[in-house]
Design a protein around this motif. Structure first.
Motif, PDB file in Angstrom:
ATOM      1  N   THR A  56      19.677 -50.087   8.175  1.00 13.17           N
ATOM      2  CA  THR A  56      20.008 -51.238   7.624  1.00 13.17           C
ATOM      3  C   THR A  56      21.068 -51.172   6.659  1.00 13.17           C
ATOM      4  O   THR A  56      22.323 -51.911   6.795  1.00 13.17           O
ATOM      5  CB  THR A  56      18.941 -52.033   6.965  1.00 13.17           C
ATOM      6  OG1 THR A  56      17.621 -52.155   7.867  1.00 13.17           O
ATOM      7  CG2 THR A  56      19.193 -53.446   6.447  1.00 13.17           C
ATOM      8  N   VAL A  92      17.275 -58.714   6.679  1.00 15.85           N
ATOM      9  CA  VAL A  92      16.904 -59.928   7.233  1.00 15.85           C
ATOM     10  C   VAL A  92      17.011 -59.824   8.825  1.00 15.85           C
ATOM     11  O   VAL A  92      16.305 -60.373   9.761  1.00 15.85           O
ATOM     12  CB  VAL A  92      17.115 -61.144   6.622  1.00 15.85           C
ATOM     13  CG1 VAL A  92      16.832 -62.506   7.446  1.00 15.85           C
ATOM     14  CG2 VAL A  92      16.755 -61.206   5.286  1.00 15.85           C
ATOM     15  N   ASN A  93      18.255 -59.647   9.123  1.00 15.31           N
ATOM     16  CA  ASN A  93      18.778 -59.660  10.479  1.00 15.31           C
ATOM     17  C   ASN A  93      18.250 -58.580  11.236  1.00 15.31           C
ATOM     18  O   ASN A  93      17.736 -58.717  12.336  1.00 15.31           O
ATOM     19  CB  ASN A  93      20.372 -59.408  10.519  1.00 15.31           C
ATOM     20  CG  ASN A  93      20.829 -59.926  11.869  1.00 15.31           C
ATOM     21  OD1 ASN A  93      20.664 -60.992  12.479  1.00 15.31           O
ATOM     22  ND2 ASN A  93      21.622 -59.319  12.458  1.00 15.31           N
ATOM     23  N   THR A  95      15.376 -56.939  10.964  1.00 17.31           N
ATOM     24  CA  THR A  95      13.931 -57.371  11.362  1.00 17.31           C
ATOM     25  C   THR A  95      13.615 -58.652  12.158  1.00 17.31           C
ATOM     26  O   THR A  95      12.674 -59.043  12.240  1.00 17.31           O
ATOM     27  CB  THR A  95      13.193 -57.254  10.052  1.00 17.31           C
ATOM     28  OG1 THR A  95      13.752 -58.553   9.284  1.00 17.31           O
ATOM     29  CG2 THR A  95      13.256 -55.992   9.405  1.00 17.31           C
ATOM     30  N   SER A  96      14.982 -59.165  12.720  1.00 14.43           N
ATOM     31  CA  SER A  96      14.989 -60.465  13.203  1.00 14.43           C
ATOM     32  C   SER A  96      14.190 -61.700  12.748  1.00 14.43           C
ATOM     33  O   SER A  96      13.624 -62.501  13.452  1.00 14.43           O
ATOM     34  CB  SER A  96      14.295 -60.139  14.794  1.00 14.43           C
ATOM     35  OG  SER A  96      14.935 -59.091  15.483  1.00 14.43           O
ATOM     36  N   LEU A  97      14.095 -61.545  11.149  1.00 21.58           N
ATOM     37  CA  LEU A  97      13.637 -62.769  10.562  1.00 21.58           C
ATOM     38  C   LEU A  97      14.746 -63.915  10.859  1.00 21.58           C
ATOM     39  O   LEU A  97      13.963 -64.933  10.860  1.00 21.58           O
ATOM     40  CB  LEU A  97      13.229 -62.249   9.392  1.00 21.58           C
ATOM     41  CG  LEU A  97      12.410 -61.445   8.933  1.00 21.58           C
ATOM     42  CD1 LEU A  97      12.312 -61.001   7.256  1.00 21.58           C
ATOM     43  CD2 LEU A  97      10.983 -62.026   9.468  1.00 21.58           C
ATOM     44  N   LEU A  99      16.613 -65.642   8.652  1.00 19.32           N
ATOM     45  CA  LEU A  99      16.319 -66.777   7.486  1.00 19.32           C
ATOM     46  C   LEU A  99      17.460 -67.819   7.673  1.00 19.32           C
ATOM     47  O   LEU A  99      17.079 -68.849   7.354  1.00 19.32           O
ATOM     48  CB  LEU A  99      15.883 -66.202   6.144  1.00 19.32           C
ATOM     49  CG  LEU A  99      14.719 -65.408   6.091  1.00 19.32           C
ATOM     50  CD1 LEU A  99      14.637 -64.831   4.484  1.00 19.32           C
ATOM     51  CD2 LEU A  99      13.756 -65.837   6.401  1.00 19.32           C
ATOM     52  N   SER A 116      20.147 -57.252  15.600  1.00 21.85           N
ATOM     53  CA  SER A 116      18.686 -57.471  15.671  1.00 21.85           C
ATOM     54  C   SER A 116      18.161 -56.808  16.940  1.00 21.85           C
ATOM     55  O   SER A 116      17.017 -56.687  17.070  1.00 21.85           O
ATOM     56  CB  SER A 116      19.034 -59.211  16.003  1.00 21.85           C
ATOM     57  OG  SER A 116      19.392 -60.114  15.030  1.00 21.85           O
TER      58      SER A 116
END
Length: 144
Positions: A56, A92-93, A95-97, A99, A116
Protein backbone atom coordinates in the motif's frame (compact mmCIF):
# COMPACT_ATOMS: atom_id res chain seq x y z
CA UNK A 1 -1.85 8.27 -20.14
CA UNK A 2 1.31 6.38 -21.11
CA UNK A 3 2.99 7.58 -17.91
CA UNK A 4 0.05 6.35 -15.82
CA UNK A 5 0.24 2.96 -17.52
CA UNK A 6 3.99 2.70 -16.93
CA UNK A 7 3.65 3.64 -13.24
CA UNK A 8 0.84 1.11 -12.89
CA UNK A 9 2.75 -1.72 -14.56
CA UNK A 10 5.81 -1.09 -12.39
CA UNK A 11 3.70 -1.01 -9.21
CA UNK A 12 1.77 -4.14 -10.21
CA UNK A 13 4.98 -6.08 -10.87
CA UNK A 14 6.87 -4.83 -7.80
CA UNK A 15 3.94 -5.48 -5.46
CA UNK A 16 3.49 -8.96 -6.93
CA UNK A 17 7.19 -9.70 -6.46
CA UNK A 18 7.19 -8.41 -2.88
CA UNK A 19 4.13 -10.46 -2.07
CA UNK A 20 5.54 -13.58 -3.68
CA UNK A 21 8.77 -13.16 -1.71
CA UNK A 22 6.99 -12.74 1.61
CA UNK A 23 4.58 -15.60 0.97
CA UNK A 24 7.40 -17.91 -0.15
CA UNK A 25 9.52 -17.07 2.89
CA UNK A 26 6.58 -17.56 5.25
CA UNK A 27 5.65 -20.83 3.58
CA UNK A 28 9.18 -22.18 3.80
CA UNK A 29 9.64 -21.08 7.42
CA UNK A 30 6.28 -22.35 8.62
CA UNK A 31 6.65 -25.74 6.95
CA UNK A 32 10.04 -26.26 8.60
CA UNK A 33 8.93 -25.05 12.03
CA UNK A 34 7.67 -27.11 14.93
CA UNK A 35 5.33 -24.35 16.05
CA UNK A 36 1.73 -24.93 17.03
CA UNK A 37 -0.94 -24.39 14.41
CA UNK A 38 -2.18 -21.27 16.20
CA UNK A 39 1.26 -19.70 16.35
CA UNK A 40 1.88 -20.53 12.68
CA UNK A 41 -1.36 -18.79 11.80
CA UNK A 42 -0.46 -15.71 13.84
CA UNK A 43 2.99 -15.46 12.24
CA UNK A 44 1.48 -15.86 8.77
CA UNK A 45 -1.17 -13.25 9.53
CA UNK A 46 1.43 -10.77 10.76
CA UNK A 47 3.70 -11.45 7.79
CA UNK A 48 1.05 -10.98 5.13
CA UNK A 49 -0.33 -7.91 6.90
CA UNK A 50 3.13 -6.31 6.83
CA UNK A 51 3.44 -7.17 3.15
CA UNK A 52 0.07 -5.59 2.36
CA UNK A 53 0.89 -2.43 4.30
CA UNK A 54 4.24 -2.16 2.51
CA UNK A 55 2.54 -2.67 -0.87
CA UNK A 56 0.00 0.00 0.00
CA UNK A 57 2.90 2.33 0.77
CA UNK A 58 4.39 1.61 -2.65
CA UNK A 59 1.12 2.62 -4.29
CA UNK A 60 1.01 5.77 -2.14
CA UNK A 61 4.47 6.66 -3.46
CA UNK A 62 3.22 5.91 -6.97
CA UNK A 63 0.32 8.31 -6.46
CA UNK A 64 2.71 11.01 -5.26
CA UNK A 65 4.91 10.45 -8.31
CA UNK A 66 1.85 10.62 -10.53
CA UNK A 67 0.80 13.89 -8.93
CA UNK A 68 4.28 15.35 -9.34
CA UNK A 69 4.28 14.65 -13.09
CA UNK A 70 0.80 16.11 -13.54
CA UNK A 71 -1.33 12.98 -13.95
CA UNK A 72 -4.03 14.32 -11.66
CA UNK A 73 -4.76 15.16 -8.07
CA UNK A 74 -7.10 14.23 -5.24
CA UNK A 75 -10.35 15.82 -4.18
CA UNK A 76 -12.22 15.55 -0.92
CA UNK A 77 -9.90 17.35 1.48
CA UNK A 78 -10.18 20.88 2.75
CA UNK A 79 -6.42 21.45 2.92
CA UNK A 80 -3.37 20.21 1.08
CA UNK A 81 -2.99 16.45 0.72
CA UNK A 82 -0.26 15.04 2.98
CA UNK A 83 1.55 11.75 2.44
CA UNK A 84 -0.56 10.24 5.24
CA UNK A 85 -3.70 11.24 3.32
CA UNK A 86 -2.30 9.55 0.21
CA UNK A 87 -1.36 6.47 2.23
CA UNK A 88 -4.86 6.38 3.75
CA UNK A 89 -6.43 6.62 0.28
CA UNK A 90 -4.14 3.87 -0.96
CA UNK A 91 -5.03 1.58 1.95
CA UNK A 92 -8.76 2.11 1.46
CA UNK A 93 -8.39 1.61 -2.28
CA UNK A 94 -6.10 -1.47 -2.05
CA UNK A 95 -8.63 -3.22 0.17
CA UNK A 96 -11.42 -2.25 -2.28
CA UNK A 97 -13.38 -0.46 0.45
CA UNK A 98 -13.68 2.66 -1.69
CA UNK A 99 -15.01 4.97 1.01
CA UNK A 100 -15.03 7.93 -1.38
CA UNK A 101 -14.03 10.62 1.11
CA UNK A 102 -10.86 11.17 -0.92
CA UNK A 103 -10.88 10.41 -4.65
CA UNK A 104 -8.41 10.77 -7.51
CA UNK A 105 -8.85 12.87 -10.62
CA UNK A 106 -7.29 12.66 -14.06
CA UNK A 107 -5.14 9.68 -14.96
CA UNK A 108 -4.56 8.86 -11.29
CA UNK A 109 -7.93 7.14 -11.56
CA UNK A 110 -6.31 4.50 -13.77
CA UNK A 111 -3.66 3.78 -11.16
CA UNK A 112 -6.38 3.62 -8.49
CA UNK A 113 -8.38 1.07 -10.47
CA UNK A 114 -5.34 -1.11 -11.02
CA UNK A 115 -4.46 -0.85 -7.32
CA UNK A 116 -7.88 -2.20 -6.37
CA UNK A 117 -7.42 -5.14 -8.74
CA UNK A 118 -3.90 -5.80 -7.47
CA UNK A 119 -5.02 -5.57 -3.85
CA UNK A 120 -7.90 -7.97 -4.45
CA UNK A 121 -5.61 -10.51 -6.12
CA UNK A 122 -2.89 -10.31 -3.46
CA UNK A 123 -5.34 -10.37 -0.55
CA UNK A 124 -6.87 -13.48 -2.13
CA UNK A 125 -3.44 -15.14 -2.25
CA UNK A 126 -2.92 -14.31 1.42
CA UNK A 127 -6.34 -15.67 2.30
CA UNK A 128 -5.52 -18.94 0.54
CA UNK A 129 -2.34 -19.37 2.59
CA UNK A 130 -4.14 -18.56 5.84
CA UNK A 131 -6.96 -20.96 4.97
CA UNK A 132 -4.49 -23.78 4.31
CA UNK A 133 -2.79 -23.08 7.62
CA UNK A 134 -6.15 -23.12 9.40
CA UNK A 135 -6.95 -26.46 7.78
CA UNK A 136 -3.56 -27.69 9.08
CA UNK A 137 -2.65 -28.96 5.63
CA UNK A 138 0.77 -29.28 4.13
CA UNK A 139 0.78 -26.19 1.91
CA UNK A 140 3.58 -27.74 -0.14
CA UNK A 141 1.25 -30.45 -1.47
CA UNK A 142 -1.97 -28.42 -1.52
CA UNK A 143 -2.10 -28.16 -5.30
CA UNK A 144 -1.54 -31.86 -5.99
Amino acid sequence: MITAILITVVLFIVCGAVHYGVMSALHKYLLASNLSQGLRLQIALLGVACAHIFETGLYAIGFKVGQSVGLGSFNGLDGPMTFMDTFYFSLVNYTSLGLGDIYPTGHLRFIAGAESLNGFLLISCSAALLFMLMQNKDTQNAGR
